[in-house]
Design a protein around this motif. Structure first.
Motif, PDB file in Angstrom:
ATOM      1  N   ILE A  22       0.819  -1.210   0.000  1.00 30.88           N
ATOM      2  CA  ILE A  22       0.000   0.000   0.000  1.00 30.88           C
ATOM      3  C   ILE A  22       0.853   1.261   0.000  1.00 30.88           C
ATOM      4  O   ILE A  22       0.515   2.248  -0.651  1.00 30.88           O
ATOM      5  CB  ILE A  22      -0.944  -0.017   1.216  1.00 30.88           C
ATOM      6  CG1 ILE A  22      -1.891  -1.210   1.123  1.00 30.88           C
ATOM      7  CG2 ILE A  22      -1.720   1.275   1.341  1.00 30.88           C
ATOM      8  CD1 ILE A  22      -2.686  -1.453   2.375  1.00 30.88           C
ATOM      9  N   ILE A  23       1.961   1.258   0.686  1.00 36.54           N
ATOM     10  CA  ILE A  23       2.788   2.458   0.868  1.00 36.54           C
ATOM     11  C   ILE A  23       3.280   3.070  -0.447  1.00 36.54           C
ATOM     12  O   ILE A  23       3.224   4.286  -0.598  1.00 36.54           O
ATOM     13  CB  ILE A  23       3.945   2.170   1.841  1.00 36.54           C
ATOM     14  CG1 ILE A  23       3.374   1.993   3.239  1.00 36.54           C
ATOM     15  CG2 ILE A  23       4.984   3.272   1.819  1.00 36.54           C
ATOM     16  CD1 ILE A  23       4.378   1.623   4.286  1.00 36.54           C
ATOM     17  N   PRO A  24       3.734   2.317  -1.443  1.00 35.80           N
ATOM     18  CA  PRO A  24       4.176   2.968  -2.686  1.00 35.80           C
ATOM     19  C   PRO A  24       3.079   3.792  -3.364  1.00 35.80           C
ATOM     20  O   PRO A  24       3.350   4.861  -3.896  1.00 35.80           O
ATOM     21  CB  PRO A  24       4.618   1.808  -3.569  1.00 35.80           C
ATOM     22  CG  PRO A  24       5.006   0.750  -2.621  1.00 35.80           C
ATOM     23  CD  PRO A  24       4.065   0.897  -1.458  1.00 35.80           C
ATOM     24  N   GLY A  25       1.853   3.340  -3.331  1.00 31.18           N
ATOM     25  CA  GLY A  25       0.755   4.102  -3.915  1.00 31.18           C
ATOM     26  C   GLY A  25       0.519   5.407  -3.184  1.00 31.18           C
ATOM     27  O   GLY A  25       0.283   6.451  -3.808  1.00 31.18           O
ATOM     28  N   ILE A  26       0.592   5.378  -1.867  1.00 33.47           N
ATOM     29  CA  ILE A  26       0.409   6.589  -1.070  1.00 33.47           C
ATOM     30  C   ILE A  26       1.533   7.580  -1.358  1.00 33.47           C
ATOM     31  O   ILE A  26       1.290   8.774  -1.524  1.00 33.47           O
ATOM     32  CB  ILE A  26       0.344   6.236   0.432  1.00 33.47           C
ATOM     33  CG1 ILE A  26      -0.919   5.426   0.723  1.00 33.47           C
ATOM     34  CG2 ILE A  26       0.386   7.494   1.288  1.00 33.47           C
ATOM     35  CD1 ILE A  26      -0.966   4.834   2.113  1.00 33.47           C
ATOM     36  N   LEU A  27       2.754   7.097  -1.448  1.00 33.09           N
ATOM     37  CA  LEU A  27       3.878   7.982  -1.739  1.00 33.09           C
ATOM     38  C   LEU A  27       3.785   8.563  -3.145  1.00 33.09           C
ATOM     39  O   LEU A  27       4.124   9.729  -3.359  1.00 33.09           O
ATOM     40  CB  LEU A  27       5.198   7.229  -1.570  1.00 33.09           C
ATOM     41  CG  LEU A  27       5.548   6.814  -0.142  1.00 33.09           C
ATOM     42  CD1 LEU A  27       6.817   5.985  -0.136  1.00 33.09           C
ATOM     43  CD2 LEU A  27       5.679   8.016   0.751  1.00 33.09           C
ATOM     44  N   PHE A  28       3.316   7.777  -4.099  1.00 29.54           N
ATOM     45  CA  PHE A  28       3.161   8.248  -5.475  1.00 29.54           C
ATOM     46  C   PHE A  28       2.143   9.389  -5.546  1.00 29.54           C
ATOM     47  O   PHE A  28       2.395  10.424  -6.159  1.00 29.54           O
ATOM     48  CB  PHE A  28       2.723   7.074  -6.362  1.00 29.54           C
ATOM     49  CG  PHE A  28       2.589   7.411  -7.808  1.00 29.54           C
ATOM     50  CD1 PHE A  28       3.717   7.562  -8.593  1.00 29.54           C
ATOM     51  CD2 PHE A  28       1.346   7.570  -8.388  1.00 29.54           C
ATOM     52  CE1 PHE A  28       3.605   7.863  -9.940  1.00 29.54           C
ATOM     53  CE2 PHE A  28       1.222   7.871  -9.727  1.00 29.54           C
ATOM     54  CZ  PHE A  28       2.354   8.022 -10.500  1.00 29.54           C
ATOM     55  N   VAL A  29       1.008   9.209  -4.886  1.00 28.46           N
ATOM     56  CA  VAL A  29      -0.032  10.246  -4.887  1.00 28.46           C
ATOM     57  C   VAL A  29       0.447  11.492  -4.172  1.00 28.46           C
ATOM     58  O   VAL A  29       0.251  12.614  -4.639  1.00 28.46           O
ATOM     59  CB  VAL A  29      -1.324   9.696  -4.253  1.00 28.46           C
ATOM     60  CG1 VAL A  29      -2.327  10.798  -3.993  1.00 28.46           C
ATOM     61  CG2 VAL A  29      -1.934   8.629  -5.143  1.00 28.46           C
ATOM     62  N   THR A  30       1.118  11.320  -3.036  1.00 32.81           N
ATOM     63  CA  THR A  30       1.633  12.461  -2.282  1.00 32.81           C
ATOM     64  C   THR A  30       2.661  13.232  -3.102  1.00 32.81           C
ATOM     65  O   THR A  30       2.675  14.468  -3.095  1.00 32.81           O
ATOM     66  CB  THR A  30       2.263  11.986  -0.960  1.00 32.81           C
ATOM     67  OG1 THR A  30       1.289  11.230  -0.234  1.00 32.81           O
ATOM     68  CG2 THR A  30       2.718  13.149  -0.121  1.00 32.81           C
ATOM     69  N   ALA A  31       3.501  12.530  -3.821  1.00 28.87           N
ATOM     70  CA  ALA A  31       4.507  13.197  -4.646  1.00 28.87           C
ATOM     71  C   ALA A  31       3.857  14.036  -5.735  1.00 28.87           C
ATOM     72  O   ALA A  31       4.260  15.176  -5.970  1.00 28.87           O
ATOM     73  CB  ALA A  31       5.441  12.157  -5.264  1.00 28.87           C
ATOM     74  N   TRP A  32       2.827  13.515  -6.406  1.00 32.09           N
ATOM     75  CA  TRP A  32       2.157  14.286  -7.451  1.00 32.09           C
ATOM     76  C   TRP A  32       1.409  15.480  -6.879  1.00 32.09           C
ATOM     77  O   TRP A  32       1.360  16.548  -7.498  1.00 32.09           O
ATOM     78  CB  TRP A  32       1.214  13.407  -8.260  1.00 32.09           C
ATOM     79  CG  TRP A  32       1.933  12.736  -9.372  1.00 32.09           C
ATOM     80  CD1 TRP A  32       2.209  11.413  -9.480  1.00 32.09           C
ATOM     81  CD2 TRP A  32       2.498  13.368 -10.524  1.00 32.09           C
ATOM     82  NE1 TRP A  32       2.915  11.172 -10.628  1.00 32.09           N
ATOM     83  CE2 TRP A  32       3.101  12.357 -11.296  1.00 32.09           C
ATOM     84  CE3 TRP A  32       2.557  14.673 -10.988  1.00 32.09           C
ATOM     85  CZ2 TRP A  32       3.748  12.617 -12.490  1.00 32.09           C
ATOM     86  CZ3 TRP A  32       3.206  14.938 -12.181  1.00 32.09           C
ATOM     87  CH2 TRP A  32       3.782  13.911 -12.920  1.00 32.09           C
ATOM     88  N   ILE A  33       0.820  15.322  -5.695  1.00 34.48           N
ATOM     89  CA  ILE A  33       0.141  16.453  -5.059  1.00 34.48           C
ATOM     90  C   ILE A  33       1.143  17.552  -4.744  1.00 34.48           C
ATOM     91  O   ILE A  33       0.886  18.737  -4.965  1.00 34.48           O
ATOM     92  CB  ILE A  33      -0.606  15.993  -3.794  1.00 34.48           C
ATOM     93  CG1 ILE A  33      -1.829  15.174  -4.189  1.00 34.48           C
ATOM     94  CG2 ILE A  33      -1.026  17.175  -2.938  1.00 34.48           C
ATOM     95  CD1 ILE A  33      -2.531  14.514  -3.028  1.00 34.48           C
ATOM     96  N   MET A  34       2.310  17.179  -4.253  1.00 31.30           N
ATOM     97  CA  MET A  34       3.326  18.175  -3.931  1.00 31.30           C
ATOM     98  C   MET A  34       3.899  18.817  -5.199  1.00 31.30           C
ATOM     99  O   MET A  34       4.244  19.995  -5.194  1.00 31.30           O
ATOM    100  CB  MET A  34       4.424  17.557  -3.083  1.00 31.30           C
ATOM    101  CG  MET A  34       3.930  17.169  -1.701  1.00 31.30           C
ATOM    102  SD  MET A  34       5.192  16.422  -0.698  1.00 31.30           S
ATOM    103  CE  MET A  34       6.130  17.863  -0.264  1.00 31.30           C
ATOM    104  N   LEU A  35       4.011  18.072  -6.272  1.00 27.64           N
ATOM    105  CA  LEU A  35       4.525  18.638  -7.521  1.00 27.64           C
ATOM    106  C   LEU A  35       3.538  19.606  -8.160  1.00 27.64           C
ATOM    107  O   LEU A  35       3.931  20.594  -8.757  1.00 27.64           O
ATOM    108  CB  LEU A  35       4.858  17.521  -8.511  1.00 27.64           C
ATOM    109  CG  LEU A  35       6.140  16.754  -8.256  1.00 27.64           C
ATOM    110  CD1 LEU A  35       6.217  15.563  -9.202  1.00 27.64           C
ATOM    111  CD2 LEU A  35       7.342  17.644  -8.419  1.00 27.64           C
ATOM    112  N   ALA A  36       2.242  19.319  -8.038  1.00 30.14           N
ATOM    113  CA  ALA A  36       1.240  20.140  -8.707  1.00 30.14           C
ATOM    114  C   ALA A  36       0.520  21.093  -7.763  1.00 30.14           C
ATOM    115  O   ALA A  36      -0.467  21.692  -8.148  1.00 30.14           O
ATOM    116  CB  ALA A  36       0.222  19.235  -9.397  1.00 30.14           C
TER     117      ALA A  36
END
Length: 65
Positions: A22-36
């Motif tokens: 589960i953790i990689p998906g959460i990190l992926f979404v968090t990274a895109w939120i921070m980028l955009a």
């Protein structure tokens, strides 16, 4: 390890074994939120410098009349 044994806390060990999936998906979404992010996102800062601000988190949607 906990399928065919009488391990104590068998259900806890089974539940914790799913967490790494589960953790990689959460990190992926968090990274895109921070980028955009409209205020601190690197993508928005670059586009604002190029005079094309991206409003990715706008709450209002207007249809052309």
């Amino acid at each position: 390890m906990n399928e065919r044994t009488d391990t104590p806390f068998k259900s806890l060990i089974y539940a914790l074994s799913v967490v790494p999936l589960i953790i990689p998906g959460i990190l992926f979404v968090t990274a895109w939120i921070m980028l955009a992010s409209p205020k601190i996102g690197i993508i928005n800062l670059v586009l604002q410098q190029a005079s094309a601000p991206m409003r990715s988190f706008s709450t209002s949607t207007r249809c052309p009349a």
